[in-house]
Design an enzyme around this catalytic site. Sequence first.
Site, mmCIF file in Angstrom:
data_model
loop_
_atom_site.group_PDB
_atom_site.id
_atom_site.type_symbol
_atom_site.label_atom_id
_atom_site.label_comp_id
_atom_site.label_asym_id
_atom_site.label_seq_id
_atom_site.Cartn_x
_atom_site.Cartn_y
_atom_site.Cartn_z
ATOM 1 N N PRO A 292 0.865 -1.271 0.141
ATOM 2 C CA PRO A 292 0.082 -0.032 0.060
ATOM 3 C C PRO A 292 0.816 1.033 0.108
ATOM 4 O O PRO A 292 1.294 1.833 1.097
ATOM 5 C CB PRO A 292 -0.862 -0.077 1.260
ATOM 6 C CG PRO A 292 0.075 -0.920 2.255
ATOM 7 C CD PRO A 292 0.678 -1.866 1.299
ATOM 8 N N ASP A 465 5.652 2.373 2.435
ATOM 9 C CA ASP A 465 4.868 1.288 2.612
ATOM 10 C C ASP A 465 4.229 1.309 3.913
ATOM 11 O O ASP A 465 4.721 1.804 4.902
ATOM 12 C CB ASP A 465 5.892 -0.090 2.803
ATOM 13 C CG ASP A 465 5.013 -1.282 3.022
ATOM 14 O OD1 ASP A 465 3.849 -1.209 3.302
ATOM 15 O OD2 ASP A 465 5.493 -2.443 2.672
ATOM 16 N N HIS A 466 2.651 1.739 3.666
ATOM 17 C CA HIS A 466 2.000 1.914 4.696
ATOM 18 C C HIS A 466 1.941 0.582 5.842
ATOM 19 O O HIS A 466 1.391 1.137 6.842
ATOM 20 C CB HIS A 466 0.664 2.438 4.281
ATOM 21 C CG HIS A 466 -0.047 3.762 4.977
ATOM 22 N ND1 HIS A 466 0.260 3.808 6.442
ATOM 23 C CD2 HIS A 466 -0.611 4.484 4.465
ATOM 24 C CE1 HIS A 466 -0.483 4.944 6.920
ATOM 25 N NE2 HIS A 466 -0.881 5.395 5.620
ATOM 26 N N ARG A 467 2.221 -0.378 5.453
ATOM 27 C CA ARG A 467 2.132 -1.462 6.356
ATOM 28 C C ARG A 467 3.556 -1.362 7.501
ATOM 29 O O ARG A 467 3.193 -1.635 8.428
ATOM 30 C CB ARG A 467 2.367 -2.808 5.825
ATOM 31 C CG ARG A 467 1.238 -3.059 4.873
ATOM 32 C CD ARG A 467 1.650 -4.358 4.118
ATOM 33 N NE ARG A 467 2.831 -4.176 3.247
ATOM 34 C CZ ARG A 467 3.410 -5.349 2.664
ATOM 35 N NH1 ARG A 467 2.928 -6.544 2.560
ATOM 36 N NH2 ARG A 467 4.533 -4.916 1.833
#
Length: 493
Positions: A292, A465-467
Amino acid sequence: MSNEITMPKLSDTMEEGKILRWLKHPGDKIARGEAIAEVETDKADMVLESFEEGVLDQIKLNEGESAPVGAVIALMKSASAKDSRAEGKPMPSAEAKPLPAAAVMENPGAEAAATSELPVLTAVKPKIAGGRQPSAKQIAPTAASEKTQKPRKSIAPAAVVTDGSAGDLHVHPAMSANLSAAPTAIAAPPPRPEPSAPAADADAGDGHKLRASPLARRAAEEAGVDLSHVRGTGPEGRVTKRDIDNFIREQQLFKFRRLVSPREGAPGSREELSAMRKTIAKRMAQSKREIPHFYVTVEVAMEDAVRLKDSLEATELFEETVTYNDIIVKACALALGRYPRINASYEDEGIFIHPNINIGVAVAVEDGLILPVIRECERLSLLEISRAAHRLVAKSSRGGFTSDELSGATFSISNMGMLGIEHFAAVIVPPQAAILAVSAIKDRPVIRNGQLAVGKTMMVTGSFDHRIVDGVVAGRFLQELKRFLENPSSLLL
């Protein structure tokens, strides 16, 4: 008994390889580390080098044919076995064993476990004795060479990378070099005489002495540069290390302009994807599908960085010319040290923060992308980063990276400043947490002390990376990077 040469697995996704060209023929002696064949893989066209000495006995896979990983592609006899047979002695029996013939070379972000038992893979590039590139005279066929040398296909250079925001340029070897169909005989070069003294002045061939510093001679030797082609700016026309660096950049700029010139196919035509292009398509689709992405952009005032670079060049404190890309790499290393969560990967439902900061610089080649890595940047000074970058440039002139130099990046930088790009966002290279897109340094209107003025600014965009990374952490990281770039004297500490 012959040893088997098998099709090596050159990447984690490779299932088969194709022989582009055999560089050795049955009966030819093969030295340890000598190139045997050119192999097309899913990542790049590579040179297969031998791990042992011997004599090529039999070719099992013809040029243009493919075979799965592990299949026998040739047989090689040991050198001792041939000597024993030549003396009329019985050959000792030995159990045939696979011959290790290749090291794994990975594409951006892939992990590789290269060991000392594996030989080095290099990019396809014509070379002569000593690792230097052939001159026009050496390439020109002669009557003698046509009789003694086997025809070879010519290889087109194909690798260029923009490596600076305001005019820096690096070129790297063609990992997907195109092989032309026209055979060309290459004359064997004469042996290179040993220099009598490192600082000795050589005859330029027209009655004049060619003056060069020992450092310049060593740099020219490493890069395969003919000193007679370099204009010296030192006392009495002496060639300096800086002259060699400038000469290499001029050659790279010429190649870069050729690369970026339009070369599209005819309208309505169809182009088949190369193995490298297929791998890039797969990995980039995986990145956008599984990671994401979110993006953060900041504008950086670069006046002080420009002055620092100009000052270092004018005072000649460093032998190597410090580029804008070197400055950006150093600033990123400092910022990543303060925000280690950016220097991380998403693994098995967890976050792994890497112990070292290994920064990869995205490199455009003719048919794809590679990622040479400057390792352990947290330990390197600006000068050491510049030296590491210059070594990669010199290696590109000689031809070839090792697998270690193309794997293990924990953070990436993609620089399109040479193209004058004002803003863009890059795709994250799995399994990294972020990539920085660097644009051109431009003259833009700025407000100083309430007054409108013209300033030199640069737009940088981070893809995260939004994780792993939240927006506030990404924003703080870019603010820290901006602070280092706007106060570049801190980069010299």
